[in-house]
Motif scaffolding. Structure first.
Motif, mmCIF file in Angstrom:
data_model
loop_
_atom_site.group_PDB
_atom_site.id
_atom_site.type_symbol
_atom_site.label_atom_id
_atom_site.label_comp_id
_atom_site.label_asym_id
_atom_site.label_seq_id
_atom_site.Cartn_x
_atom_site.Cartn_y
_atom_site.Cartn_z
ATOM 1 N N GLU A 77 13.834 13.036 -13.614
ATOM 2 C CA GLU A 77 14.932 12.241 -13.069
ATOM 3 C C GLU A 77 14.634 11.808 -11.636
ATOM 4 O O GLU A 77 14.937 10.677 -11.242
ATOM 5 N N PHE A 78 14.028 12.707 -10.855
ATOM 6 C CA PHE A 78 13.651 12.350 -9.492
ATOM 7 C C PHE A 78 12.689 11.177 -9.487
ATOM 8 O O PHE A 78 12.850 10.219 -8.722
ATOM 9 N N ALA A 79 11.661 11.232 -10.345
ATOM 10 C CA ALA A 79 10.667 10.162 -10.375
ATOM 11 C C ALA A 79 11.290 8.836 -10.782
ATOM 12 O O ALA A 79 10.994 7.787 -10.199
ATOM 13 N N GLU A 80 12.177 8.870 -11.767
ATOM 14 C CA GLU A 80 12.802 7.629 -12.225
ATOM 15 C C GLU A 80 13.748 7.078 -11.160
ATOM 16 O O GLU A 80 13.782 5.874 -10.904
ATOM 17 N N ASN A 81 14.525 7.947 -10.541
ATOM 18 C CA ASN A 81 15.422 7.492 -9.478
ATOM 19 C C ASN A 81 14.645 6.865 -8.329
ATOM 20 O O ASN A 81 15.057 5.849 -7.759
ATOM 21 N N ALA A 82 13.517 7.478 -7.953
ATOM 22 C CA ALA A 82 12.713 6.938 -6.863
ATOM 23 C C ALA A 82 12.192 5.550 -7.209
ATOM 24 O O ALA A 82 12.202 4.632 -6.376
ATOM 25 N N GLU A 83 11.756 5.375 -8.446
ATOM 26 C CA GLU A 83 11.244 4.070 -8.852
ATOM 27 C C GLU A 83 12.358 3.027 -8.905
ATOM 28 O O GLU A 83 12.191 1.894 -8.457
ATOM 29 N N LEU A 84 13.509 3.414 -9.431
ATOM 30 C CA LEU A 84 14.626 2.472 -9.488
ATOM 31 C C LEU A 84 15.085 2.081 -8.089
ATOM 32 O O LEU A 84 15.432 0.929 -7.833
ATOM 33 N N ALA A 85 15.099 3.030 -7.160
ATOM 34 C CA ALA A 85 15.476 2.720 -5.781
ATOM 35 C C ALA A 85 14.494 1.722 -5.172
ATOM 36 O O ALA A 85 14.887 0.815 -4.439
ATOM 37 N N ILE A 126 0.838 -1.200 0.000
ATOM 38 C CA ILE A 126 0.000 0.000 0.000
ATOM 39 C C ILE A 126 0.872 1.248 0.000
ATOM 40 O O ILE A 126 0.629 2.216 -0.735
ATOM 41 N N VAL A 127 1.937 1.234 0.839
ATOM 42 C CA VAL A 127 2.837 2.379 0.920
ATOM 43 C C VAL A 127 3.549 2.602 -0.414
ATOM 44 O O VAL A 127 3.625 3.740 -0.919
ATOM 45 N N LEU A 128 4.057 1.529 -1.018
ATOM 46 C CA LEU A 128 4.772 1.675 -2.274
ATOM 47 C C LEU A 128 3.850 2.160 -3.385
ATOM 48 O O LEU A 128 4.242 2.985 -4.221
ATOM 49 N N ASP A 129 2.612 1.654 -3.424
ATOM 50 C CA ASP A 129 1.651 2.132 -4.420
ATOM 51 C C ASP A 129 1.366 3.618 -4.230
ATOM 52 O O ASP A 129 1.248 4.376 -5.197
ATOM 53 N N ALA A 130 1.256 4.030 -2.965
ATOM 54 C CA ALA A 130 0.997 5.441 -2.693
ATOM 55 C C ALA A 130 2.177 6.308 -3.133
ATOM 56 O O ALA A 130 1.990 7.400 -3.687
ATOM 57 N N LEU A 131 3.383 5.826 -2.909
ATOM 58 C CA LEU A 131 4.558 6.581 -3.330
ATOM 59 C C LEU A 131 4.634 6.675 -4.853
ATOM 60 O O LEU A 131 4.983 7.725 -5.413
ATOM 61 N N ARG A 132 4.303 5.592 -5.523
ATOM 62 C CA ARG A 132 4.309 5.624 -6.987
ATOM 63 C C ARG A 132 3.257 6.601 -7.512
ATOM 64 O O ARG A 132 3.499 7.330 -8.473
ATOM 65 N N ALA A 133 2.091 6.604 -6.880
ATOM 66 C CA ALA A 133 1.037 7.544 -7.290
ATOM 67 C C ALA A 133 1.468 8.989 -7.047
ATOM 68 O O ALA A 133 1.231 9.876 -7.873
ATOM 69 N N ARG A 134 2.125 9.218 -5.896
ATOM 70 C CA ARG A 134 2.612 10.559 -5.598
ATOM 71 C C ARG A 134 3.610 11.025 -6.645
ATOM 72 O O ARG A 134 3.540 12.158 -7.156
ATOM 73 N N ASP A 135 4.554 10.140 -7.008
ATOM 74 C CA ASP A 135 5.576 10.521 -7.970
ATOM 75 C C ASP A 135 4.975 10.751 -9.357
ATOM 76 O O ASP A 135 5.402 11.652 -10.086
ATOM 77 N N ALA A 136 3.994 9.931 -9.717
ATOM 78 C CA ALA A 136 3.340 10.110 -11.012
ATOM 79 C C ALA A 136 2.607 11.445 -11.071
ATOM 80 O O ALA A 136 2.654 12.157 -12.087
#
Length: 439
Positions: free
Chosen positions: A227-235, A203-213
């Motif tokens: 670049e921030f969004a891609e780095n966050a997803e790769l991390a 749930i937390v990871l989905d929320a973070l992905r939604a926030r970044d999107a």
């Protein structure tokens, strides 16, 4: 070649970690809530671990492998009675912490450093090359080893405290660039939550992905946002790799402390990093050390011997930690690890006009552990300097002094490291490995 940015590095980490069929990297293979599922040491991915411990700045080898009595041209920082003998060899007082491990140890003396300024000498130390102006960086020995034995790891090349000799990538891919952390605890940031948060992590990871999107949608033309969004997803992808279990369980530091080496010091944290990264099979190539050894004046040289001794105590603590962990085949982790200890050059044998010691071209290197020709109850010693601390030539095949032999250089040193790993150094170095150091 342009140096890789953080985005490229994370991309390489994520690709390696997430699959590509690499053994030991299957997602979901282990449940971090059950420590009994953690792998035994026999399940390591690399056949061999390497630890490089660099005492950067130029160490005074008269306190180590070249003990000397005080004369007009020799000014060791100790009294004559502090020189000791082990296995038929005279050693300086800073070597005493390593005595319990000397039967698994070999020393290469008489290395000639052909560069005596720090940037050039550090480059030559790990590449074996003299770097010409505008010449692109060549790959360091750590990168070369990581390319052969570390590709199955999300982090094939780990470096503590960002030590500069570990940073040379050459034309190798960004996945092999050293990943820099200061201590073992920082690796927890690459693993997913545990305990009460575990049930909520998706749930937390989905929320973070939604926030970044949403952030990306609101700023579609800003490159830093992308670049921030891609780095966050790769991390997050790295966190979902086998780091999920490999960094979840590790021990507190347990080595024997000294007045110089404390567990909560940066040297103690590096010892902990080395031992636990190997115990958990996190990375096969690890670089550690410190850089307080440039001692041109009386103020800096006053603490030089103490700093060298602390360095040897740190190496001894690594040996102690690795040898205390037994493996499935009845050996220890030290039997699976080679520890390499050196500096980029040494200090002159005499005190200079500032009360310290300038740079000197004679050098030594210590090898401990796997692949090293040990001497039961003694110490393997190869090469020599003369009474004025000038390196003497030797026969690289026999390891014996030979006036018509080779002047030992960093090329011989690095070729020996590759040979210890079972890698033919001929494609990388013109110099031959020193056979007398090899088991």
């Amino acid at each position: 070649m342009r140096p890789p940015n953080r985005r490229q590095l994370l991309h390489g980490l994520a690709l390696s970690a997430l699959g590509l069929g690499l053994p030991g990297c299957e997602r979901g293979r282990f449940d971090v809530g059950n420590t009994e599922d953690l792998p035994s040491f026999s399940e390591q991915r690399a056949p061999h671990y390497f630890v490089f411990y660099f005492l950067m700045g130029g160490w005074d080898i008269t306190a180590l492998t070249e003990p000397a009595l005080k004369t007009p041209k020799m000014a060791p920082d100790y009294e004559p009675h502090e020189i000791f003998e082990h296995g038929g060899h005279r050693l300086g007082p800073a070597m005493k912490p390593l005595v319990p491990h000397m039967d698994q140890m070999a020393v290469l003396r008489g290395i000639r450093a052909t560069a005596l300024n720090h940037p050039q000498a550090r480059f030559e130390l790990v590449t074996g090359q003299f770097r010409k102006p505008r010449q692109p960086p060549a790959a360091s020995i750590q990168t070369r080893l990581a390319d052969v034995i570390g590709r199955a790891y999300p982090v094939p090349n780990l470096s503590a405290d960002g030590l500069r000799p570990a940073t040379f990538l050459g034309d190798y891919d960004p996945h092999l660039e050293p990943f820099r952390i200061g201590e073992m605890w920082e690796l927890r940031g690459l693993s997913r939550p545990r305990g009460p948060m575990k049930e909520q992590e998706d749930i937390v990871l989905d929320a973070l992905r939604a926030r970044d999107a949403a952030f990306l949608d609101a700023n579609p033309d800003h490159p830093l946002v992308a670049e921030f969004a891609e780095n966050a997803e790769l991390a997050r992808q790295v966190a979902e790799s086998d780091f999920r279990w490999r960094v979840s369980e590790f021990n507190k530091p347990t080595f024997t402390e000294t007045s110089r080496l404390k567990r909560d010091s940066r040297w103690g944290r590096q010892v902990h990093l080395v031992v636990e990264a190997i115990r958990n099979d996190i990375s096969p190539i690890i670089t550690a050390g410190s850089g307080e050894f440039d001692a041109h004046n009386s103020h800096d040289y006053a603490t030089h011997r103490s700093a060298i001794t602390r360095g040897m105590e740190a190496v001894a603590a690594m040996c102690e930690g690795l040898s205390s962990h037994h493996t499935a085949d009845g050996g220890t982790l030290l039997d699976r690890t080679t520890i390499v200890v050196t500096s980029e050059f040494s200090r002159a044998p005499w005190i200079n006009e500032l009360g310290g010691k300038h740079h000197w071209d004679a050098n030594s290197a210590l090898f401990i552990g796997k692949g090293v020709r040990g001497t039961k109850g003694g110490l393997t010693m190869v090469g020599e300097c003369d009474e004025q601390l000038f390196p003497q030539p030797l026969n690289p095949i026999t390891g014996q002094p030979d006036r018509g032999g080779d002047t030992v250089t960093n090329g011989h040193f690095l070729a020996t490291v590759l040979a210890l790993a079972g890698i033919d150094p001929g494609a990388q170095f013109e110099q031959a490995p020193i056979q007398g150091l090899l088991a």
